[in-house]
Design a protein around this motif. Structure first.
Motif, mmCIF file in Angstrom:
data_model
loop_
_atom_site.group_PDB
_atom_site.id
_atom_site.type_symbol
_atom_site.label_atom_id
_atom_site.label_comp_id
_atom_site.label_asym_id
_atom_site.label_seq_id
_atom_site.Cartn_x
_atom_site.Cartn_y
_atom_site.Cartn_z
ATOM 1 N N ALA A 1 0.952 -1.756 0.368
ATOM 2 C CA ALA A 1 0.516 0.129 0.075
ATOM 3 C C ALA A 1 0.806 0.980 -0.171
ATOM 4 N N HIS A 2 1.858 0.983 0.951
ATOM 5 C CA HIS A 2 2.996 2.228 0.994
ATOM 6 C C HIS A 2 3.513 2.792 -0.401
ATOM 7 N N ASN A 3 3.501 1.329 -1.568
ATOM 8 C CA ASN A 3 4.009 1.623 -2.971
ATOM 9 C C ASN A 3 3.761 2.897 -3.160
ATOM 10 N N ILE A 4 2.251 2.344 -3.041
ATOM 11 C CA ILE A 4 1.287 3.873 -3.738
ATOM 12 C C ILE A 4 1.326 5.152 -3.708
ATOM 13 N N PRO A 5 1.318 6.415 -4.434
ATOM 14 C CA PRO A 5 1.348 7.333 -3.423
ATOM 15 C C PRO A 5 0.125 7.775 -3.214
ATOM 16 N N GLU A 6 -0.668 7.818 -4.836
ATOM 17 C CA GLU A 6 -2.177 7.890 -4.933
ATOM 18 C C GLU A 6 -2.954 6.469 -3.406
ATOM 19 N N TRP A 7 -3.065 5.889 -2.584
ATOM 20 C CA TRP A 7 -3.044 5.015 -2.192
ATOM 21 C C TRP A 7 -4.445 5.421 -1.278
ATOM 22 N N GLU A 8 -4.114 7.016 -0.320
ATOM 23 C CA GLU A 8 -5.598 7.162 0.302
ATOM 24 C C GLU A 8 -6.895 7.488 -0.569
ATOM 25 N N GLN A 9 -5.962 8.325 -1.695
ATOM 26 C CA GLN A 9 -6.799 8.865 -2.517
ATOM 27 C C GLN A 9 -8.011 7.148 -3.217
ATOM 28 N N LEU A 10 -7.060 6.328 -3.682
ATOM 29 C CA LEU A 10 -7.876 5.334 -4.246
ATOM 30 C C LEU A 10 -8.763 4.734 -3.142
ATOM 31 N N ARG A 11 -8.702 4.867 -1.622
ATOM 32 C CA ARG A 11 -9.702 4.186 -0.730
ATOM 33 C C ARG A 11 -10.310 4.995 -0.568
ATOM 34 N N GLU A 12 -10.747 6.839 -0.691
ATOM 35 C CA GLU A 12 -11.316 7.606 -0.862
ATOM 36 C C GLU A 12 -12.352 7.532 -2.654
ATOM 37 N N LEU A 13 -11.722 7.311 -3.312
ATOM 38 C CA LEU A 13 -12.815 7.519 -4.514
ATOM 39 C C LEU A 13 -13.720 5.913 -4.743
ATOM 40 N N ALA A 14 -12.597 5.083 -3.993
ATOM 41 C CA ALA A 14 -13.257 3.142 -3.957
ATOM 42 C C ALA A 14 -14.783 3.676 -2.666
ATOM 43 N N SER A 15 -14.577 4.383 -1.473
ATOM 44 C CA SER A 15 -15.828 5.188 -0.812
ATOM 45 C C SER A 15 -16.960 5.429 -1.863
ATOM 46 N N GLN A 16 -16.412 6.566 -2.118
ATOM 47 C CA GLN A 16 -17.396 7.765 -3.271
ATOM 48 C C GLN A 16 -18.448 6.505 -4.422
ATOM 49 N N PHE B 1 -10.686 -0.935 -8.241
ATOM 50 C CA PHE B 1 -10.948 -1.607 -6.940
ATOM 51 C C PHE B 1 -10.289 -2.557 -7.585
ATOM 52 N N THR B 2 -9.194 -3.375 -9.275
ATOM 53 C CA THR B 2 -8.397 -4.149 -9.066
ATOM 54 C C THR B 2 -6.955 -3.465 -8.062
ATOM 55 N N ARG B 3 -6.884 -2.314 -8.145
ATOM 56 C CA ARG B 3 -6.066 -2.102 -7.276
ATOM 57 C C ARG B 3 -5.879 -2.251 -6.017
ATOM 58 N N LEU B 4 -6.974 -2.118 -5.041
ATOM 59 C CA LEU B 4 -7.014 -2.551 -3.944
ATOM 60 C C LEU B 4 -7.682 -3.422 -3.708
ATOM 61 N N LEU B 5 -7.966 -4.054 -4.273
ATOM 62 C CA LEU B 5 -8.311 -5.433 -3.410
ATOM 63 C C LEU B 5 -7.350 -6.324 -2.938
ATOM 64 N N ALA B 6 -6.492 -6.955 -4.086
ATOM 65 C CA ALA B 6 -5.272 -7.671 -3.882
ATOM 66 C C ALA B 6 -4.465 -7.430 -2.847
ATOM 67 N N ARG B 7 -4.065 -6.152 -2.757
ATOM 68 C CA ARG B 7 -2.932 -5.725 -2.244
ATOM 69 C C ARG B 7 -4.223 -5.261 -0.784
ATOM 70 N N SER B 8 -4.867 -5.020 0.091
ATOM 71 C CA SER B 8 -5.654 -5.303 0.640
ATOM 72 C C SER B 8 -5.881 -7.207 1.413
ATOM 73 N N ALA B 9 -6.077 -7.331 0.823
ATOM 74 C CA ALA B 9 -6.227 -8.886 0.953
ATOM 75 C C ALA B 9 -4.930 -9.676 1.157
ATOM 76 N N THR B 10 -3.860 -9.804 0.281
ATOM 77 C CA THR B 10 -3.029 -10.543 0.971
ATOM 78 C C THR B 10 -1.532 -9.720 0.497
ATOM 79 N N GLY B 11 -1.679 -8.430 0.033
ATOM 80 C CA GLY B 11 -0.209 -7.561 -0.432
ATOM 81 C C GLY B 11 -0.085 -7.874 -1.304
#
Ligand code: SF4
Lengths: 198, 456
Positions: free
Chosen positions: B36-51, B249-259
């Motif tokens: 997750a820390h490798n992706i500078p826009e990680w928090e932005q992606l979470r916010e987009l996914a939530s929206q 979502f594909t950028r978030l899912l596996a990174r969150s699930a198994t790294g």
């Protein structure tokens, strides 16, 4: 009956406040070396990456990688194969395939995945059921991330399409990573320009 | 009630095993952090996914209709199931119509939730789960203990013993590569012989009418492309509006699930192969009711990554089976009270409310706040166990009367030093179970304050 009951219940219960659909930035940065990143992430994910300057050398590269290749199948005309894919009626016959060679793209630098559509494999099951998968990828078709990849493809164009990011894997036994779960045991990516192999 | 606490106390009896379970899951959490820390826009992606998910919930009826229309255009048959029973019946009808005897299935929490396997087995259909972890627990005849890693609670020795019995591997073999190879051969036979394949659904795209399934093993595709009949079962909340949303979502899912940066296979199914059939079953089973609970509807945004489990200090030290539901951990504890408040009313209390779940959730569900809100619902509905209720009522009475509070405070400060243990630690002291009471101070703050003020 159920359909209208479900839709009605949703209509009754959904939030009243509007929630606008956000636009999605591409998050690409121009300076990145996508080819190097792609190779590094693909290798970390367990793929082998081989650069080939002339796609006519693919046969040689194949035999170097797997000297006892066994049964080769490919929809690509310039590959010597042992199976006529067009004659295959029941996809289960492909269980005997040791090596499948197909074309793919775009490739995705951030995760080493390659888009493969039904049109690339002739039989949908081919890239999964073979023991070892080889994918030809044009380096010009590498994008930085999934946003760009989805911009390039149309997921509904073919009846089936898949991003493949390495060999079949599992960590279901005590978190030990094992490659070769149910589908292909290895993924070799040949980076080669397509234009001369058509 | 209090089932979780009892099961958890059995789980932690084996201390070294508890530590092992805890460490396995924490390892996955640390892998998640690294990618997750490798992706500078990680928090932005979470916010987009939530929206995006907020938008889906606010327009779910329209998106489902759009999805259905597109799927029908693609030549897919679409079915609607109000509850688990209807879902099972619909699936069985499709299978019976094709004379299916042997079925392969890839991971689907929805079909677990509906107990589809048991239902179909009773009708004489052989169901084989093809995800390795799911096959392991199916052979052991137990439910999954985690939504992403169903057999995370098992040691390789136990799996070796199981495979020796069921798959005739060598006695005493525990090497994961050897055991996986044995499962591969066993499952390939099943794939080739199957009459139909069922998968779960990670995302259903309204704009295109297709479904997306993510696996690492390739088992969904082995099943779907070999069998002449494919069925995809999805909850109504799996909808996303556009193909472009898959990028998020594909950028978030596996990174969150198994790294991992992405699952090995991200498969997009839109039309059946030539001469074949494709069905999609859309299931409600309590989801539209959850949509009607403003305090809890956000739980429907869940993409089933399992990150909240991996990070949860209670899940890690009590195991998935202690929750008694298909989806355990923090997300399970906010989904279940809406299903059956009596049966699952203790789960919102199986939390330290540390908020770690909400911190890692890729769609930013306010999980710990929902846990806290469910607790209030449970208490209001009289769901607290008798002893806790009496003690809390007593405390409320005393705390609203300063003189009584002062008197009892003085009494207890003395008594706690002198009374034998069994007066302090017994079944009326819920808070003394597994914990020591604090050392009583010599004086109360009031007394201390008076003394020090008079000195100055
Ligand atoms: S609640 Fe969030 S963290 Fe937990 S499984 Fe769902 S998406 Fe993942």
């Amino acid at each position: 009956m159920s359909r209208s009951a479900i839709i009605d219940a949703i209509r009754r219960n959904k939030p009243a406040a509007p929630a606008p659909l956000p636009g999605i930035p591409v998050f690409a940065n121009d300076g990145a070396d996508m080819l190097e990143t792609f190779i590094a992430t693909a290798e970390t994910g367990g793929s082998q990456v081989i650069r080939i300057s002339d796609s006519r050398d693919i046969g040689t590269a194949l035999s170097i990688r797997f000297p006892d290749a066994g049964i080769i199948a490919s929809p690509l005309l310039f590959i010597d194969t042992h199976i006529n894919l067009e004659a295959v009626q029941n996809p289960a016959e492909l269980e005997q395939v040791d090596i499948a060679v197909i074309r793919g793209g775009p490739g995705v630098a951030e995760n080493g995945a390659i888009w493969i559509s039904e049109a690339d494999c002739m039989h949908r099951v081919l890239p999964f059921i073979c023991q070892h998968l080889f994918v030809l990828l044009d380096p010009a078709g590498i994008v930085q991330n999934m946003h760009q990849a989805y911009e390039r493809i149309r997921i509904e164009k073919q009846g089936f399409g898949v991003f493949i990011a390495g060999p079949s894997k599992t960590a279901d036994i005590e978190q030990s990573l094992v490659t070769g779960a149910q589908a292909a045991r290895s993924l070799t990516i040949f980076l080669t320009a397509f234009s001369d192999s058509k | 009630m209090m089932e979780h606490a009892q099961k958890a106390s059995r789980f932690i009896e084996n201390e070294s095993r508890t530590d092992w379970h805890d460490a396995s899951l924490w390892f996955i959490r640390t892998k998640r952090d690294r990618v997750a820390h490798n992706i500078p826009e990680w928090e932005q992606l979470r916010e987009l996914a939530s929206q995006i998910k907020d938008n889906v919930l606010a327009n779910l009826d329209a998106y489902l209709e759009q999805f259905e229309a597109q799927a029908l255009k693609n030549g897919v048959k679409v079915h609607w199931a109000a509850d688990a029973e209807a879902h099972n019946r619909i699936v069985h009808d499709i299978l019976a119509g094709h004379g299916v005897r042997r079925l392969v299935k890839s991971k689907s929490m929805l079909t677990e939730e509906c107990h589809l396997n048991e239902y179909l087995s009773r009708q004489g259909i052989e169901v084989v789960d093809t995800d390795l972890g799911e096959r392991i627990i199916q052979l052991r005849e137990e439910p999954p203990s985690h939504i992403v890693m169903p057999a995370i609670h098992l040691k390789k020795e136990e799996i070796g013993e199981l495979f020796y019995e069921k798959l005739h591997t060598e006695k005493g073999a525990t090497d994961p590569a050897y055991l996986t190879e044995a499962a591969r051969r066993h499952l390939r036979e099943k794939f080739v012989g199957a009459d139909a394949a069922i998968t779960g659904v990670n995302f259903a795209v309204a704009e295109t009418g297709g479904v997306v399934v993510c696996t690492n093993e390739g088992n969904a595709d082995m099943g779907v492309h070999l069998a002449p009949l494919q069925i995809h079962c999805m909850g109504i909340e799996k909808i996303i509006p556009r193909a472009a949303d898959l990028g998020v979502f594909t950028r978030l899912l596996a990174r969150s699930a198994t790294g991992q940066p992405v699952t090995i296979y991200t498969s997009h199914y839109h039309r059946p192969g030539p001469g074949r059939e494709m069905h999609i079953v859309i299931v409600d089973n309590g989801r539209s009711a959850q949509l009607g609970r403003p305090d809890f509807r956000n739980s429907l945004k869940c993409i089933r990554c399992g990150a909240c489990m991996n990070t949860c200090p209670v899940y890690r030290r009590s195991g998935g089976h202690s929750y008694g539901y298909t989806i355990p951990g923090p997300i399970g504890s906010i989904l279940t009270p809406g299903i059956d408040l009596k049966k699952y009313g203790d789960l919102p209390f199986a939390s330290s409310l540390c908020g770690s779940c909400s911190d890692v959730c890729p769609v930013r569900i306010d999980i710990h706040q929902q846990l806290y809100r469910w607790r209030q619902v449970v208490v209001k509905e009289g769901g607290l166990p008798l002893v806790k209720r009496l003690v809390l009522n007593g405390a409320a009475w005393m705390l609203s009367r300063p003189a009584v509070y002062g008197f009892f405070g003085k009494l207890m400060r003395k008594a706690m030093r002198r009374l034998p243990r069994r007066f302090l630690y017994n079944r009326f002291n819920e808070w003394g179970k597994g914990r020591e009471l604090p050392e009583p101070p010599r004086q109360s703050f009031n007394e201390w304050h008076k003394q020090n003020r008079s000195r100055s």
